[in-house]
Design an enzyme around this catalytic site. Structure first.
Site, PDB file in Angstrom:
ATOM      1  CG  ASP A  20      -1.969  -1.115   1.134  1.00  0.00           C
ATOM      2  OD1 ASP A  20      -1.963  -1.867   0.132  1.00  0.00           O
ATOM      3  OD2 ASP A  20      -2.765  -1.252   2.069  1.00  0.00           O
TER       4      ASP A  20
ATOM      5  CG  HIS B 228      -5.615  -2.916  -1.793  1.00  0.00           C
ATOM      6  ND1 HIS B 228      -6.617  -3.557  -1.107  1.00  0.00           N
ATOM      7  CD2 HIS B 228      -4.683  -2.555  -0.873  1.00  0.00           C
ATOM      8  CE1 HIS B 228      -6.312  -3.579   0.191  1.00  0.00           C
ATOM      9  NE2 HIS B 228      -5.139  -2.971   0.351  1.00  0.00           N
TER      10      HIS B 228
END
Length: 255
Positions: free
Chosen positions: A133, A171
């Protein structure tokens, strides 16, 4: 033989990654959002898990670690700075540490910003960096624990890797990131083309990660915060790079 890298969808929009060396028969996984998909992928290929690499402490990246470790006995590797909020580590690593994973050199990079203690794993021989992330496809993580200056420094460090490095992020946010990026640079031809390709990939159910670092430099607004044209686009011509990054991140948070 090169590492084989498998992208595994987990939860609703997370990714884990299997790395396999066919010569040594070693297999590692980067992050464990849930154990099930990883277990199934290992079984389908007849691979034995030897290492679990953790990027940061958020539950959607570690909540399957304990279960998977109990089943496989894999060595768990994570940041020493984050050890107090990670599953127990067999190997605690720090910025600039080098280690061997699946028979290949892995370099540890501190990429704090999204969280403090977030690390990335860079495999120079494989041309792969696992960023979770921090740097993401056409985006970056929200700055939850760090500062914009810290996040900009982390992104700049990742952006300095070789052009052909493949970025394995955490993601499937790319389509939404593309829509936002086009609000900043609507005339960026590389971004327009990439956005169309992303739409086609998602319509076909294909992941949009990994992505090539050269494509991120050409299209990711967060990596482009230091460019004069980007500063002009957000009304901050002549301002420091980190301040421009902070403005882009603020806009994305409200998008």
């Amino acid at each position: 033989m090169p590492l084989e890298i498998i992208t595994l969808p987990c939860l609703s929009d997370n990714y884990a990654y299997l790395l396999h060396n066919p010569e040594t028969a070693e297999t590692a996984v980067v992050d464990v959002p849930e154990a099930g998909p990883i277990r199934e992928a290992l079984k389908a290929r007849g691979w034995r898990l030897t290492d679990i690499l953790i990027t940061h402490h958020h539950a959607d990246h570690i909540q399957g670690v304990t279960e998977l470790r109990a089943e496989t006995g894999a060595r768990v590797i994570g940041a020493a700075a984050d050890a107090h909020r990670l599953p127990p580590l067999d190997l605690a690593v720090s910025d600039d540490d080098n280690l061997t994973v699946c028979g290949e050199l892995a370099e540890v990079l501190d990429v704090s910003g999204h969280t403090v203690g977030h690390i990335a794993f860079y495999f120079p021989d494989a041309g792969a960096v696992f960023t979770a992330d921090s740097l993401m496809a056409l985006g970056c993580g929200r700055v939850f624990e760090g500062t914009p200056d810290m996040m900009w420094a982390s992104l700049s460090r990742l952006a300095a890797l070789p052009d052909d490095t493949m970025v394995y992020s955490g993601h499937e946010y790319t389509a939404a990131n593309a829509r936002f990026a086009l609000t900043i640079e609507p005339d960026n031809s590389a971004l327009i083309s990439r956005s169309q390709a992303i739409g086609s990939a998602r319509a076909a159910g294909r992941p949009t990660v990994p992505s090539r670092l050269s494509d991120e430099r050409a299209t990711n607004p967060f990596l482009r915060a230091g460019l004069p044209e980007m500063k002009q686009a957000v009304g901050l011509a002549g301002h420091p790079d980190a301040e421009v990054f902070a403005e882009i991140r603020r806009r994305k948070d409200q998008f």
